[in-house]
Design a protein around this motif. Structure first.
Motif, short mmCIF file in Angstrom:
data_model
loop_
_atom_site.label_atom_id
_atom_site.label_comp_id
_atom_site.label_asym_id
_atom_site.label_seq_id
_atom_site.Cartn_x
_atom_site.Cartn_y
_atom_site.Cartn_z
N ASP A 17 0.86 -1.18 0.00
CA ASP A 17 0.00 0.00 0.00
C ASP A 17 0.90 1.23 0.00
O ASP A 17 1.60 1.49 0.98
CB ASP A 17 -0.92 0.00 1.22
N LYS A 18 0.91 1.99 -1.07
CA LYS A 18 1.82 3.12 -1.21
C LYS A 18 1.54 4.21 -0.16
O LYS A 18 2.41 5.02 0.13
CB LYS A 18 1.72 3.70 -2.61
N GLU A 19 0.32 4.23 0.38
CA GLU A 19 -0.01 5.29 1.33
C GLU A 19 0.64 5.05 2.68
O GLU A 19 0.80 5.99 3.47
CB GLU A 19 -1.53 5.36 1.51
N TYR A 20 1.01 3.79 2.98
CA TYR A 20 1.51 3.48 4.31
C TYR A 20 2.86 2.77 4.23
O TYR A 20 2.95 1.56 4.40
CB TYR A 20 0.50 2.61 5.06
N PRO A 21 3.92 3.52 3.90
CA PRO A 21 5.25 2.89 3.87
C PRO A 21 5.64 2.40 5.24
O PRO A 21 5.31 3.02 6.25
CB PRO A 21 6.16 4.03 3.39
N VAL A 22 6.36 1.28 5.29
CA VAL A 22 6.75 0.70 6.56
C VAL A 22 8.25 0.46 6.59
O VAL A 22 8.93 0.52 5.57
CB VAL A 22 6.01 -0.65 6.81
N THR A 23 8.76 0.21 7.79
CA THR A 23 10.17 -0.04 7.96
C THR A 23 10.59 -1.27 7.17
O THR A 23 9.90 -2.29 7.19
CB THR A 23 10.49 -0.26 9.45
N LYS A 24 11.73 -1.21 6.51
CA LYS A 24 12.23 -2.34 5.73
C LYS A 24 12.40 -3.56 6.63
O LYS A 24 12.87 -3.47 7.77
CB LYS A 24 13.57 -1.96 5.10
N ASN A 25 12.00 -4.71 6.13
CA ASN A 25 12.10 -6.01 6.82
C ASN A 25 11.07 -6.20 7.93
O ASN A 25 11.09 -7.20 8.62
CB ASN A 25 13.50 -6.24 7.40
N SER A 26 10.19 -5.24 8.13
CA SER A 26 9.13 -5.44 9.12
C SER A 26 8.17 -6.52 8.61
O SER A 26 7.91 -6.63 7.42
CB SER A 26 8.36 -4.14 9.38
N ASP A 27 7.64 -7.30 9.55
CA ASP A 27 6.76 -8.40 9.17
C ASP A 27 5.44 -8.41 9.93
O ASP A 27 4.54 -9.15 9.60
CB ASP A 27 7.45 -9.74 9.42
N LEU A 28 5.34 -7.61 10.98
CA LEU A 28 4.13 -7.56 11.79
C LEU A 28 3.72 -6.11 11.93
O LEU A 28 4.54 -5.26 12.30
CB LEU A 28 4.40 -8.19 13.16
N PHE A 29 2.45 -5.83 11.62
CA PHE A 29 1.99 -4.45 11.59
C PHE A 29 0.71 -4.31 12.42
O PHE A 29 -0.14 -5.21 12.41
CB PHE A 29 1.69 -4.01 10.16
N CYS A 30 0.58 -3.18 13.09
CA CYS A 30 -0.62 -2.86 13.85
C CYS A 30 -1.22 -1.59 13.27
O CYS A 30 -0.54 -0.55 13.19
CB CYS A 30 -0.28 -2.68 15.33
N TYR A 31 -2.50 -1.67 12.87
CA TYR A 31 -3.21 -0.53 12.32
C TYR A 31 -4.41 -0.19 13.20
O TYR A 31 -5.03 -1.09 13.79
CB TYR A 31 -3.71 -0.83 10.91
N ASN A 32 -4.76 1.10 13.24
CA ASN A 32 -5.98 1.48 13.94
C ASN A 32 -7.14 1.52 12.96
O ASN A 32 -6.97 1.25 11.76
CB ASN A 32 -5.80 2.82 14.68
N TYR A 33 -8.32 1.93 13.45
CA TYR A 33 -9.51 1.88 12.60
C TYR A 33 -9.47 2.91 11.47
O TYR A 33 -10.23 2.82 10.51
CB TYR A 33 -10.77 2.08 13.47
N LYS A 34 -8.57 3.88 11.58
CA LYS A 34 -8.41 4.87 10.53
C LYS A 34 -7.42 4.42 9.45
O LYS A 34 -7.05 5.20 8.58
CB LYS A 34 -7.92 6.19 11.13
N LYS A 35 -6.97 3.18 9.55
CA LYS A 35 -5.97 2.60 8.65
C LYS A 35 -4.59 3.25 8.84
O LYS A 35 -3.76 3.23 7.93
CB LYS A 35 -6.39 2.73 7.17
N GLU A 36 -4.37 3.83 10.00
CA GLU A 36 -3.09 4.43 10.31
C GLU A 36 -2.18 3.40 10.97
O GLU A 36 -2.64 2.62 11.83
CB GLU A 36 -3.27 5.62 11.25
N LEU A 37 -0.93 3.38 10.58
CA LEU A 37 0.03 2.45 11.17
C LEU A 37 0.37 2.89 12.59
O LEU A 37 0.88 4.00 12.80
CB LEU A 37 1.29 2.39 10.31
N VAL A 38 0.08 2.03 13.55
CA VAL A 38 0.40 2.32 14.95
C VAL A 38 1.84 1.94 15.25
O VAL A 38 2.59 2.70 15.85
CB VAL A 38 -0.57 1.57 15.89
N TRP A 39 2.23 0.74 14.82
CA TRP A 39 3.62 0.29 14.96
C TRP A 39 3.88 -0.87 14.01
O TRP A 39 2.94 -1.49 13.50
CB TRP A 39 3.96 -0.10 16.40
N SER A 40 5.15 -1.12 13.77
CA SER A 40 5.56 -2.31 13.02
C SER A 40 6.67 -3.00 13.81
O SER A 40 7.39 -2.37 14.58
CB SER A 40 6.05 -1.95 11.61
N PHE A 41 6.78 -4.31 13.60
CA PHE A 41 7.75 -5.11 14.36
C PHE A 41 8.50 -6.04 13.42
O PHE A 41 7.91 -6.68 12.54
CB PHE A 41 7.05 -5.93 15.44
#
Length: 289
Positions: A17-41
């Motif tokens: 998803d181009k709108e929500y870039p994440v840290t390279k090599n992250s494999d676990l993601f937490c999103y809130n109801y607004k589709k905002e990334l809370v954290w990645s692991f």
């Protein structure tokens, strides 16, 4: 995760998803109801065995279960090496996506698990995976506050420089002669094949002894105290193996018989803290203690 009455969503694997870039090599993601990334692991650690220094590149294989530990909401995950055999059970703080404490290492991928209280007031993680050293499927349990150290394997595959894991139990399940006839390294199973059978106070695992997951299934069931082990032969394996027995390619007895089930049951091995032993030896030692 923050007690606001609105659930978050946990996602495994790369999120395209181009709108929500994440840290390279992250494999676990937490999103809130607004589709905002809370954290990645992501998980990374360097360990070694006698045969190799394992590269510190891991992916999150399975979200095993959730629990509350020391007043924190925790997610237990299995992290598997991208290029070799090591895996770790890891505790992740659901509030911030940070690892909590140490990791519990296995010489083979941990694929499935669930939290259980075996009536002692303490929670255990029951897990299932592969032991690459012994080339067999393993089923084990560990108290959730004891997730550290290295689980047993052969000398070549044992994760070095880690304390011996404090396990409630660790069991190796045998490969069948049909599996060996197909020249498969070991049996297999899928995520979701490990079940808690609360009606019978037992847990069981569906183990595939063939190339296709839908064929060649043996179900191993253990009572919570491990004193009763039952084996169920699913019909596909009976048909496949019995055909080979009838043509003299595999030895008697036929498959769905008490005699064949006893052969399999006698090959189940239990870790006694020092070595793998038969059920008779294991329970004799435990009774003496």
């Amino acid at each position: 995760i923050d007690e606001d009455g609105i659930n978050e969503v946990l996602v495994l694997g790369p999120v395209i998803d181009k709108e929500y870039p994440v840290t390279k090599n992250s494999d676990l993601f937490c999103y809130n109801y607004k589709k905002e990334l809370v954290w990645s692991f992501s998980f990374s650690d360097t360990v070694k065995s006698q045969i190799e220094k394992l590269k510190p590149y891991y992916y999150i294989q399975t979200m095993l279960d959730t629990l509350t530990l020391i007043n924190k909401k925790v997610l237990l995950v299995s992290a598997c090496n991208r290029s070799s055999f090591s895996s770790a059970i890891v505790s992740v703080d659901l509030k911030n996506g940070k690892q909590i404490g140490e990791s519990l290492w296995n010489s083979g991928f941990i694929m499935d698990g669930f939290i259980k209280d075996f009536d002692d007031g303490q929670q255990e993680l029951v897990f299932a995976g592969f032991n690459n050293g012994y080339e067999e499927i393993c089923v084990g349990a560990v108290k959730v506050n004891q997730l550290q150290g290295s689980m047993p394997s052969t000398d070549n595959y044992l994760i070095l420089n880690k304390p011996k894991a404090n396990l409630e139990f660790y069991i190796l399940l045998p490969n069948t002669d049909y599996n060996k006839f197909l020249n498969l390294r070991n049996a297999s199973f899928n995520v979701g094949d490990l079940y808690d059978n609360t009606k019978e106070n037992a847990f069981y695992i569906r183990v595939t002894q063939a190339r296709l997951h839908s064929q060649g299934v043996v179900i191993f069931q253990f009572s919570y105290d491990l004193k009763k082990a039952d084996i169920t032969i699913v019909s596909d394996l009976r048909v496949l193996r019995d055909s080979l027995v009838a043509h003299g390619k595999l030895s008697l007895p036929y498959t769905d018989t008490p005699e064949y089930k006893k052969i399999l049951k006698d090959q189940i091995r239990y870790w006694n803290g020092e070595k793998f032993v038969t059920a008779e030896q294991y329970f004799k030692i435990n009774a003496a203690q």
